[in-house]
Design a protein around this motif. Structure first.
Motif: not given
Length: 111
Positions: A23-47
Protein backbone atom coordinates in the motif's frame (compact mmCIF):
# COMPACT_ATOMS: atom_id res chain seq x y z
CA UNK A 1 -0.72 -25.23 21.28
CA UNK A 2 1.75 -22.45 22.00
CA UNK A 3 3.66 -23.25 18.83
CA UNK A 4 0.54 -23.09 16.67
CA UNK A 5 -0.57 -19.83 18.26
CA UNK A 6 2.87 -18.28 17.79
CA UNK A 7 2.98 -19.45 14.17
CA UNK A 8 -0.45 -17.95 13.48
CA UNK A 9 0.52 -14.61 15.04
CA UNK A 10 3.76 -14.49 13.03
CA UNK A 11 1.95 -15.31 9.77
CA UNK A 12 -0.71 -12.68 10.50
CA UNK A 13 1.92 -10.02 11.21
CA UNK A 14 3.88 -11.04 8.13
CA UNK A 15 0.85 -10.68 5.86
CA UNK A 16 -0.12 -7.39 7.50
CA UNK A 17 3.37 -5.97 6.94
CA UNK A 18 3.38 -7.11 3.30
CA UNK A 19 0.00 -5.43 2.79
CA UNK A 20 1.16 -2.19 4.39
CA UNK A 21 4.35 -2.22 2.33
CA UNK A 22 2.45 -2.72 -0.93
CA UNK A 23 0.00 0.00 0.00
CA UNK A 24 2.87 2.37 0.78
CA UNK A 25 4.42 1.68 -2.63
CA UNK A 26 1.10 2.52 -4.30
CA UNK A 27 0.64 5.68 -2.23
CA UNK A 28 4.11 7.03 -3.05
CA UNK A 29 3.61 6.40 -6.80
CA UNK A 30 6.78 4.38 -7.17
CA UNK A 31 7.09 3.91 -10.92
CA UNK A 32 10.29 1.96 -11.45
CA UNK A 33 9.08 -1.40 -12.77
CA UNK A 34 12.32 -3.26 -12.03
CA UNK A 35 12.38 -2.12 -8.42
CA UNK A 36 8.73 -2.99 -7.87
CA UNK A 37 9.13 -6.43 -9.42
CA UNK A 38 12.19 -7.15 -7.26
CA UNK A 39 10.48 -6.02 -4.07
CA UNK A 40 7.16 -7.75 -4.64
CA UNK A 41 8.51 -10.89 -6.23
CA UNK A 42 7.51 -13.89 -4.21
CA UNK A 43 10.09 -16.59 -3.81
CA UNK A 44 9.20 -19.55 -5.98
CA UNK A 45 11.33 -22.55 -5.14
CA UNK A 46 11.94 -25.09 -7.80
CA UNK A 47 10.59 -28.58 -7.05
CA UNK A 48 14.07 -29.95 -6.41
CA UNK A 49 14.75 -27.28 -3.76
CA UNK A 50 11.40 -28.01 -2.10
CA UNK A 51 12.21 -31.73 -1.97
CA UNK A 52 15.52 -30.99 -0.28
CA UNK A 53 13.89 -28.72 2.33
CA UNK A 54 11.18 -31.31 2.99
CA UNK A 55 13.79 -34.03 3.37
CA UNK A 56 15.61 -31.96 6.00
CA UNK A 57 12.47 -31.55 8.11
CA UNK A 58 11.61 -35.23 7.71
CA UNK A 59 15.03 -36.20 9.08
CA UNK A 60 14.84 -33.70 11.94
CA UNK A 61 11.33 -34.85 12.94
CA UNK A 62 12.11 -38.55 12.61
CA UNK A 63 15.34 -38.53 14.59
CA UNK A 64 13.92 -36.09 17.14
CA UNK A 65 11.06 -38.54 17.71
CA UNK A 66 13.44 -41.47 18.02
CA UNK A 67 15.48 -39.46 20.53
CA UNK A 68 12.37 -38.81 22.62
CA UNK A 69 11.42 -42.50 22.52
CA UNK A 70 14.92 -43.61 23.58
CA UNK A 71 14.92 -41.02 26.34
CA UNK A 72 11.79 -42.58 27.85
CA UNK A 73 13.58 -45.90 28.36
CA UNK A 74 16.75 -44.51 29.99
CA UNK A 75 16.89 -44.39 33.79
CA UNK A 76 17.70 -40.91 35.11
CA UNK A 77 16.56 -38.50 37.81
CA UNK A 78 14.37 -35.92 36.17
CA UNK A 79 15.27 -33.07 38.54
CA UNK A 80 19.04 -33.47 38.47
CA UNK A 81 19.96 -34.92 35.09
CA UNK A 82 20.71 -33.21 31.82
CA UNK A 83 20.68 -36.57 30.03
CA UNK A 84 17.48 -35.86 28.04
CA UNK A 85 19.07 -32.81 26.41
CA UNK A 86 22.11 -34.85 25.43
CA UNK A 87 20.08 -37.73 24.03
CA UNK A 88 17.89 -35.42 21.97
CA UNK A 89 20.91 -33.43 20.75
CA UNK A 90 22.74 -36.57 19.68
CA UNK A 91 19.77 -37.94 17.74
CA UNK A 92 19.08 -34.60 16.06
CA UNK A 93 22.76 -34.38 15.12
CA UNK A 94 22.64 -37.87 13.63
CA UNK A 95 19.57 -36.87 11.62
CA UNK A 96 21.24 -33.72 10.30
CA UNK A 97 24.42 -35.63 9.49
CA UNK A 98 22.48 -38.23 7.49
CA UNK A 99 20.58 -35.43 5.75
CA UNK A 100 23.86 -33.78 4.77
CA UNK A 101 25.32 -37.04 3.47
CA UNK A 102 22.22 -37.81 1.40
CA UNK A 103 22.13 -34.31 -0.05
CA UNK A 104 25.86 -34.34 -0.72
CA UNK A 105 25.92 -37.70 -2.50
CA UNK A 106 22.52 -37.94 -4.21
CA UNK A 107 21.33 -34.39 -4.91
CA UNK A 108 24.51 -32.57 -5.82
CA UNK A 109 24.42 -30.87 -9.16
CA UNK A 110 26.94 -31.91 -11.77
CA UNK A 111 29.43 -29.18 -12.50
Amino acid sequence: MITVTTWLIVMLLNNLMKYRFKRRIIETNMNDENLISLILESKKDDPEERKIKLLKWIFISFFGGIGLIVQEFLPYKMDESILPYGVLSIFLSIGLLLYYLIIHYFFRKPS
